[in-house]
Write a protein that holds these residues in place. Structure first.
Motif, PDB file in Angstrom:
ATOM      1  N   SER A  54      57.338  13.090  10.310  1.00  0.00           N
ATOM      2  CA  SER A  54      58.646  13.752  10.349  1.00  0.00           C
ATOM      3  C   SER A  54      58.722  14.802   9.251  1.00  0.00           C
ATOM      4  CB  SER A  54      59.751  12.699  10.161  1.00  0.00           C
ATOM      5  OG  SER A  54      60.980  13.309   9.879  1.00  0.00           O
ATOM      6  N   ALA A  58      65.538  13.737  11.315  1.00  0.00           N
ATOM      7  CA  ALA A  58      65.858  13.505  12.720  1.00  0.00           C
ATOM      8  C   ALA A  58      67.057  12.574  12.843  1.00  0.00           C
ATOM      9  CB  ALA A  58      64.655  12.897  13.434  1.00  0.00           C
ATOM     10  N   LEU A  59      67.885  12.818  13.835  1.00  0.00           N
ATOM     11  CA  LEU A  59      69.017  11.942  14.092  1.00  0.00           C
ATOM     12  C   LEU A  59      68.524  10.561  14.528  1.00  0.00           C
ATOM     13  CD1 LEU A  59      71.311  14.390  16.110  1.00  0.00           C
ATOM     14  CD2 LEU A  59      71.619  13.646  13.742  1.00  0.00           C
ATOM     15  N   PRO A  60      69.235   9.498  14.138  1.00  0.00           N
ATOM     16  CA  PRO A  60      68.809   8.151  14.545  1.00  0.00           C
ATOM     17  C   PRO A  60      68.619   8.000  16.050  1.00  0.00           C
ATOM     18  CG  PRO A  60      70.479   7.992  12.835  1.00  0.00           C
ATOM     19  CD  PRO A  60      70.380   9.442  13.202  1.00  0.00           C
ATOM     20  N   ARG A  61      69.479   8.649  16.858  1.00  0.00           N
ATOM     21  CA  ARG A  61      69.344   8.497  18.315  1.00  0.00           C
ATOM     22  C   ARG A  61      68.056   9.146  18.820  1.00  0.00           C
ATOM     23  NH1 ARG A  61      70.736  13.203  20.909  1.00  0.00           N
ATOM     24  NH2 ARG A  61      71.921  14.723  19.693  1.00  0.00           N
ATOM     25  N   ILE A  62      67.599  10.214  18.146  1.00  0.00           N
ATOM     26  CA  ILE A  62      66.327  10.840  18.527  1.00  0.00           C
ATOM     27  C   ILE A  62      65.167   9.917  18.169  1.00  0.00           C
ATOM     28  CG2 ILE A  62      64.797  12.805  18.139  1.00  0.00           C
ATOM     29  CD1 ILE A  62      67.298  13.518  19.710  1.00  0.00           C
ATOM     30  N   LEU A  88      65.843  10.084   5.285  1.00  0.00           N
ATOM     31  CA  LEU A  88      66.393   9.615   6.548  1.00  0.00           C
ATOM     32  C   LEU A  88      67.481   8.578   6.276  1.00  0.00           C
ATOM     33  CD1 LEU A  88      63.009   9.178   8.455  1.00  0.00           C
ATOM     34  CD2 LEU A  88      64.758  10.885   8.969  1.00  0.00           C
ATOM     35  N   ASP A  89      68.221   8.211   7.307  1.00  0.00           N
ATOM     36  CA  ASP A  89      69.271   7.199   7.198  1.00  0.00           C
ATOM     37  C   ASP A  89      68.612   5.819   7.138  1.00  0.00           C
ATOM     38  OD1 ASP A  89      71.315   5.331   7.637  1.00  0.00           O
ATOM     39  OD2 ASP A  89      72.407   6.651   9.006  1.00  0.00           O
TER      40      ASP A  89
END
Length: 289
Positions: A54, A58-62, A88-89
């Motif tokens: 990465s 990136a969004l968690p849903r991605i 990242l989250d």
């Protein structure tokens, strides 16, 4: 410390290129990318050879749809390597079953600035892997360093397959064996990408550590890099090992965080169809070149 973004990008591009290259040796054309995210699928049950790199947040849903659901459907582990400066989250990653590992320090150098002390170690022979037998020995050593029985078996499977290929099929990888009193005990490898030569697989069997063998292998690979045609060289290094690299002429350019995923421990949702893994836009970014 002020980090160089362009130099860190060298490290991350080399990591991406190697991940895709190794995966394609076993499972051609299965590496996929979207903006800022590369997913490699070796077909093995291995965090070592299923790598997701990465370069953006990136969004968690991605991550869920493009990465976690994809590997969960295949009941396969993978590792996520996050190179971007922004994190990242972490809570979202935990919910997806991703377990954080100790960070690695990204190191880079201009080859012309490197220097090696050139001191050989008594009773240690370091040689380039030149045949299938040596490559199998290399794989056995890499496997021994892993704690997981499954990972050990998958690592051996990778090198068993590569040992059957003609050398030109894996020519961007150069493997090195360290033999102490004739016994294979240490490994190192170099990977050539378009803009850098990367250090990988530096390891010594536990019972032979603290004898200078790992340092000797590093110095040998350093000599190989110095005499190469490359302008830059890169590595990912444990934090406590930085001094060895700094003394050789490398500089730290940032951190790379790693997360491991094991489907049997994650409780991750497995899609009922392949749509969640392969069907929608997150998977249509094209193949990694």
């Amino acid at each position: 410390m002020k980090y160089s973004l362009s130099a860190k990008n060298l490290v991350c591009r080399n990591l991406e290129n190697r991940a895709g290259y190794c995966a394609d040796l076993l499972n051609p054309k299965q590496s996929k990318e979207i903006t800022g995210l590369l997913r490699t699928d070796s077909g093995l049950l291995s965090t070592r050879f299923n790598q997701v790199v990465s370069n953006a947040v990136a969004l968690p849903r991605i991550l869920q749809r493009f990465v976690v659901d994809y590997f969960a459907e295949r009941h396969s582990p993978f590792s996520l390597w996050h190179c971007a400066s922004r994190p990242l989250d972490e809570e979202a990653l935990k919910e997806m079953g991703l377990v954080e590992q100790p960070p690695l320090i990204a190191m880079a150098a201009e080859v012309k600035q490197l220097a090696t002390d050139g001191k050989p170690l008594a009773d240690l022979e370091i040689r380039a892997v030149a045949n299938a037998e040596d490559l199998l020995s290399f794989g056995e050593l890499i496997a021994e360093i892993h704690d997981s029985p499954r990972e050990r078996a998958q690592v051996k499977k990778f090198y068993q397959h590569v040992s059957t290929l003609p050398e030109h099929k894996y020519s961007r990888l150069k493997f090195y064996l360290g033999l102490f009193q004739g016994q294979p005990v240490a490994t190192g490898s170099l990977f050539s990408s378009a803009d850098a030569l990367g250090f990988y697989d530096l390891g010594t069997l536990p019972e032979f550590r603290k004898r200078g063998i790992g340092t000797a292998m590093f110095q040998h690979l350093l000599g190989e890099v110095i005499h190469s045609h490359h302008k830059h060289t890169v590595a990912l290094v444990d934090e406590e090992q930085q001094d060895l690299w700094l003394n050789a002429g490398f500089y730290a350019v940032g951190e790379v965080t790693r997360f491991d995923f094991a489907p049997e421990r994650s409780g991750a949702h497995v899609p009922n169809s392949r749509q969640g893994a392969n069907g929608n836009s997150p998977d249509r970014g094209g193949e990694n070149s």
